[in-house]
Design a protein around this motif. Structure first.
Motif, mmCIF file in Angstrom:
data_model
loop_
_atom_site.group_PDB
_atom_site.id
_atom_site.type_symbol
_atom_site.label_atom_id
_atom_site.label_comp_id
_atom_site.label_asym_id
_atom_site.label_seq_id
_atom_site.Cartn_x
_atom_site.Cartn_y
_atom_site.Cartn_z
ATOM 1 N N GLY A 98 4.349 -47.957 94.198
ATOM 2 C CA GLY A 98 4.632 -48.243 92.798
ATOM 3 C C GLY A 98 3.478 -47.886 91.882
ATOM 4 N N CYS A 99 2.431 -47.270 92.423
ATOM 5 C CA CYS A 99 1.273 -46.846 91.636
ATOM 6 C C CYS A 99 1.282 -45.326 91.477
ATOM 7 N N SER A 100 0.357 -44.819 90.681
ATOM 8 C CA SER A 100 0.294 -43.375 90.449
ATOM 9 C C SER A 100 -1.004 -42.780 90.994
ATOM 10 N N MET A 101 -1.641 -43.453 91.964
ATOM 11 C CA MET A 101 -2.957 -43.005 92.429
ATOM 12 C C MET A 101 -2.913 -41.607 93.052
ATOM 13 N N THR A 102 -1.858 -41.306 93.819
ATOM 14 C CA THR A 102 -1.768 -39.990 94.440
ATOM 15 C C THR A 102 -1.483 -38.923 93.393
ATOM 16 N N ARG A 103 -0.584 -39.226 92.480
ATOM 17 C CA ARG A 103 -0.279 -38.285 91.397
ATOM 18 C C ARG A 103 -1.524 -38.021 90.556
ATOM 19 N N ASP A 104 -2.273 -39.069 90.244
ATOM 20 C CA ASP A 104 -3.471 -38.913 89.423
ATOM 21 C C ASP A 104 -4.510 -38.044 90.127
ATOM 22 N N ARG A 105 -4.655 -38.249 91.419
ATOM 23 C CA ARG A 105 -5.631 -37.453 92.188
ATOM 24 C C ARG A 105 -5.209 -35.991 92.250
ATOM 25 N N ALA A 106 -3.938 -35.739 92.525
ATOM 26 C CA ALA A 106 -3.450 -34.361 92.577
ATOM 27 C C ALA A 106 -3.616 -33.670 91.227
ATOM 28 N N ARG A 107 -3.269 -34.382 90.161
ATOM 29 C CA ARG A 107 -3.358 -33.797 88.809
ATOM 30 C C ARG A 107 -4.803 -33.455 88.458
ATOM 31 N N ARG A 108 -5.730 -34.361 88.792
ATOM 32 C CA ARG A 108 -7.144 -34.121 88.498
ATOM 33 C C ARG A 108 -7.657 -32.897 89.250
ATOM 34 N N CYS A 109 -7.299 -32.781 90.523
ATOM 35 C CA CYS A 109 -7.783 -31.665 91.333
ATOM 36 C C CYS A 109 -7.152 -30.339 90.926
ATOM 37 N N ILE A 110 -5.891 -30.355 90.589
ATOM 38 C CA ILE A 110 -5.183 -29.135 90.190
ATOM 39 C C ILE A 110 -5.628 -28.669 88.807
ATOM 40 N N GLY A 111 -5.914 -29.608 87.908
ATOM 41 C CA GLY A 111 -6.317 -29.258 86.545
ATOM 42 C C GLY A 111 -5.133 -29.222 85.601
ATOM 43 N N GLU A 112 -5.365 -29.584 84.362
ATOM 44 C CA GLU A 112 -4.274 -29.754 83.403
ATOM 45 C C GLU A 112 -3.491 -28.472 83.145
ATOM 46 N N GLU A 113 -4.183 -27.345 83.043
ATOM 47 C CA GLU A 113 -3.480 -26.091 82.734
ATOM 48 C C GLU A 113 -2.483 -25.726 83.821
ATOM 49 N N LEU A 114 -2.925 -25.739 85.078
ATOM 50 C CA LEU A 114 -2.028 -25.390 86.177
ATOM 51 C C LEU A 114 -0.998 -26.486 86.423
ATOM 52 N N TRP A 115 -1.382 -27.738 86.230
ATOM 53 C CA TRP A 115 -0.458 -28.863 86.403
ATOM 54 C C TRP A 115 0.792 -28.677 85.548
ATOM 55 N N ALA A 116 0.601 -28.165 84.342
ATOM 56 C CA ALA A 116 1.722 -27.958 83.419
ATOM 57 C C ALA A 116 2.563 -26.741 83.797
ATOM 58 N N GLN A 117 2.086 -25.928 84.756
ATOM 59 C CA GLN A 117 2.772 -24.675 85.095
ATOM 60 C C GLN A 117 3.239 -24.629 86.551
ATOM 61 N N LEU A 118 3.288 -25.773 87.238
ATOM 62 C CA LEU A 118 3.641 -25.780 88.663
ATOM 63 C C LEU A 118 5.104 -25.454 88.936
ATOM 64 N N ASP A 119 5.960 -25.658 87.979
ATOM 65 C CA ASP A 119 7.386 -25.431 88.179
ATOM 66 C C ASP A 119 7.644 -24.000 88.650
#
Length: 323
Positions: A72-93
């Protein structure tokens, strides 16, 4: 049988003969006749995993413990997002992502939720837990394979993603090189690595690990569970008394996260303690690298736009293959 013959996927490639592999239904067969059997719908490019067997046992037992959908937490999502970076995170689709060391799927479910086409690889039979949590389908496929002999031709993936893994392989720099070989021109490599922690010199955990890592996987789980059952109540009692915390953390080999993740339920705290204690005390390889060492490894390979920092479990880094 799931149909994964879609042209969107990078083709399987025989790591032994360096030739394409054809999908024959229940097996994959290369031009030289080498056959890779499927079990539980998963191609098995390795017959055994030796140093990763303990990881396979833990992920099949604690298959949901680290999933954000379970905690029920977002710890894994937060870690993945930080490592991937905001620019690529928005383009993963729609991106082709190779996830190495997938375990039970804590990051798999995050990548799939972002719309990526994910190929999940693990050396151990953790792939069976991954399939249960994140079934194969149009945007997900799984294989049991060695990270040092990946079953793909070079430069096939938009993103190569590997968190929580490299420090547990025989050679960190060789592993990073093998991962980078899979990145397409303009694609991104995303990794992390344990860093040096001199507090280990004052703790008992390395002594326990010398013995526990040599046990059969299921026996190792039983031993680490006993340690947690005995010692976790002491950590619970000491969590609000700093001097007792300091002393106990030096004597106790177990891992716990009362301060890091205060919102987790007691049930999840206990499972997480059992999982990560087993992980740390039975890992066959346990390497450490500084931020500078990881940065230099990326520079030697020629990555551009590198980002490398101390965060998370040690060092987190990413970089792009030049076009």
């Amino acid at each position: 049988m799931i149909n994964m013959a879609t042209s969107a996927w990078p083709e399987w490639y025989c790591p032994m003969h360096q030739k394409p592999i054809k999908d024959k239904g229940n097996a994959l067969v290369c031009a030289d006749g080498e056959s890779v059997a499927r079990s539980n719908g998963i191609p098995r490019f390795v017959a055994n995993s030796y140093y990763a067997d303990a990881f396979g046992a833990q992920w099949n037992k604690y298959k949901r413990t680290q999933l954000d959908s379970f905690t029920g937490c977002s710890m894994t999502r937060d870690r993945a997002r930080r490592c991937i970076g905001e620019e690529l995170w928005a383009q993963l689709d729609g991106k082709q992502v190779l996830e190495c060391g997938c375990g039970a799927g804590r990051f798999t479910e995050i990548l799939l939720a972002k719309g990526a086409h994910v190929t999940s690889i693990d050396l151990s039979d953790a792939v069976d837990a991954n399939q249960e949590n994140c079934p194969q389908g149009e945007t997900h496929r799984i294989a049991q394979a060695d990270i040092l002999q990946l079953p793909f031709a070079a430069q096939q993936f938009d993103v190569v993603f590997c968190l929580g893994v490299i420090q547990h392989t025989p050679d960190s720099e060789q592993t990073i090189t093998r991962l980078y070989e899979q990145v397409r021109p303009g694609g991104t490599l995303v990794i992390d690595h344990y860093t040096y922690d001199f507090s280990w010199l004052t703790k008992t955990a390395p002594l326990f690990r010398l013995y526990l890592k040599r046990l059969p996987p299921n026996k190792g789980i039983r031993y680490t569970e006993r340690l947690v059952n005995i010692l976790l109540p002491l950590h619970q009692m000491a969590r609000h008394f700093y001097p007792a915390q300091v002393l106990l953390s030096r004597l106790s080999p177990i891992l716990y996260y009362y301060h890091a993740f205060p919102d987790l339920s007691e049930e999840v705290h206990r499972e997480w303690a059992m999982l990560d204690t087993h992980d740390s005390l039975t890992a066959w390889y346990m390497h450490f690298r500084s931020r500078g060492q990881i940065q230099r490894a990326l520079e030697r390979l020629g990555l551009a736009e590198t980002w490398c920092t101390y965060s998370g479990n040690g060092v987190e880094a990413r970089g792009k293959r030049p076009i």
